[in-house]
Design an enzyme around this catalytic site. Structure first.
Site, PDB file in Angstrom:
ATOM      1  N   ARG A 178       0.809  -1.216   0.000  1.00 39.54           N
ATOM      2  CA  ARG A 178       0.000   0.000   0.000  1.00 39.54           C
ATOM      3  C   ARG A 178       0.843   1.268   0.000  1.00 39.54           C
ATOM      4  O   ARG A 178       0.303   2.366  -0.040  1.00 39.54           O
ATOM      5  CB  ARG A 178      -0.943   0.025   1.217  1.00 39.54           C
ATOM      6  CG  ARG A 178      -2.243  -0.728   1.025  1.00 39.54           C
ATOM      7  CD  ARG A 178      -3.263  -0.339   2.061  1.00 39.54           C
ATOM      8  NE  ARG A 178      -3.640   1.070   1.960  1.00 39.54           N
ATOM      9  CZ  ARG A 178      -4.362   1.720   2.865  1.00 39.54           C
ATOM     10  NH1 ARG A 178      -4.771   1.100   3.955  1.00 39.54           N
ATOM     11  NH2 ARG A 178      -4.649   2.991   2.710  1.00 39.54           N
ATOM     12  N   LYS A 179       2.164   1.136   0.039  1.00 36.08           N
ATOM     13  CA  LYS A 179       3.008   2.307   0.121  1.00 36.08           C
ATOM     14  C   LYS A 179       3.361   2.835  -1.282  1.00 36.08           C
ATOM     15  O   LYS A 179       2.905   2.317  -2.285  1.00 36.08           O
ATOM     16  CB  LYS A 179       4.270   1.983   0.926  1.00 36.08           C
ATOM     17  CG  LYS A 179       3.975   1.548   2.359  1.00 36.08           C
ATOM     18  CD  LYS A 179       3.112   2.560   3.102  1.00 36.08           C
ATOM     19  CE  LYS A 179       2.975   2.273   4.595  1.00 36.08           C
ATOM     20  NZ  LYS A 179       2.107   1.117   4.888  1.00 36.08           N
TER      21      LYS A 179
END
Length: 371
Positions: A178-179
């Site tokens: 998710r980064k």
């Protein structure tokens, strides 16, 4: 529509295949290359890949000498890994409230949180927006307290022209899917302090130093290494970084415009002189909107949304151990209840954002709390 989709393609597959063919799977030349790419990008002297940002935070705290019973100041509104790393070191997290417009730790509250046992301040760059590091560093310097950046979400973000990860004694990034970029799982510690770098290099890999024939173990270290497989994915991702950041910022600007007249929704704010990486696009809903009902209504429209992140003092473990009254942390308590993350990733089309905004208008209107 999903909340996030990593931007990967045949480059990452080829990179993994190259490592598998080499037979060198653990920490090795690909990890060293990835570390150099990150260090060069942000302007740090040293960078050390780790198995996750959580292990990176723990390793950084251990390396600066945080001891059991010490206190480490953290924002209350963050993923619990921030405080967990403190507790894993035997220290005590001291929760400080946030500014609602940025979701970052409120520097005006730092002085009252500092005690004789404070050995570190660990601000979080919420959702890719740097905390007010100028104010935080000024206070920390006055008290002689080191600052460790939880920069998990903030690769590519800047504060007054300086890169996240170079604004404290050390910075820790995450490469979770998710980064901004991903290595599948992984993290990294950046620092320009040679003494700290030397400690991290030893502690990251069992406390060992390699001699001409074998290793000598000079400290009780950890196995917090990043494998070459993960690093190879990261190298391929770094070639996409500029595009990813540019696209995320462009999409966030479109969201700002689309949501500016949606009653009940407050778009994120970026202080002048800062550059947001937009790891997540997080809005604040007005007090009379039921955030969880909005999530449910958006799901009915096939759009994934979620809370912003967690007010840690409200989570069962921290609630049971520390018993902090909500009135002591009003902004973080409100953020836990009213922050909402919307879909944001480079593959989204502009028209999809229009659909999100239209659905938000309906969802918020139908989720007003009765007086």
């Amino acid at each position: 529509m999903r909340l996030n989709v990593p931007l990967t393609d045949s480059e990452e597959l080829a990179a993994i295949g190259e490592v598998l063919e080499s037979g060198f799977l653990t920490q090795g030349p690909k990890t060293a290359e990835f570390e150099r790419l990150i260090a060069d990008r942000i302007g740090s002297t040293s960078a050390f890949g780790t198995s996750s940002a959580t292990t990176g935070l723990h390793l950084a705290l251990h390396a600066i000498g945080v001891q059991p019973g010490d206190e480490v100041i953290v924002p209350d509104f963050s993923f619990p890994a921030t405080a967990n790393a403190v507790i894993q070191q035997g220290a005590i997290p001291v929760f400080v409230d946030i500014e609602l417009d940025t979701f970052n730790i409120d520097p005006s509250l730092l002085e009252r949180a500092i005690s004789p046992r404070t050995t570190a301040i660990m601000p979080v760059h919420a959702f890719g927006l740097t905390a007010n590091m100028s104010a935080i560093n000024e206070i920390a310097a006055r008290h002689g307290i080191p600052v460790i950046e939880d920069a998990a979400c903030a690769l590519g973000a800047t504060h007054r022209g300086r890169e996240a990860g170079t604004l404290g004694l050390a910075g820790v990034f995450s490469f979770h899917p998710r980064k901004i970029i991903t290595t599948a799982e992984g993290g990294l510690i950046s620092t320009s302090d040679p003494e700290l770098a030397a400690k991290i290099a030893v502690l990251r890999s069992h406390g060992a130093v390699r001699g001409s024939h074998f290793m000598s173990f000079i400290d009780a270290g950890f196995n917090y290494r990043l494998s070459d497989i993960h690093a190879a994915i990261g190298i391929a991702q770094m070639r996409k970084l500029d595009f990813i950041l540019e696209r995320r910022r462009s999409l966030a600007s479109i969201y700002d415009d689309l949501l500016s007249d949606v009653d009940g929704v407050i778009p994120p704010s970026v202080p002048e002189g800062d550059l947001h990486s937009y790891q997540s696009y997080v809005v604040l809903l007005e007090d009379d909107v039921d955030r969880d009902a909005v999530i449910d209504r958006m799901r009915e429209a096939d759009i994934e949304t979620t809370l912003g992140t967690y007010s840690m003092h409200l989570q069962p473990y921290f609630r049971s151990r520390f018993g902090i009254d909500d009135r002591e942390l009003p902004a973080a308590t409100r953020a836990q209840r009213s922050a909402l993350t919307l879909p944001l990733y480079p593959q989204l089309e502009n028209g999809q954002l229009e659909s999100v905004a239209a659905s938000m208008r309906q969802a918020v209107a139908g989720s007003r709390l009765r007086p």
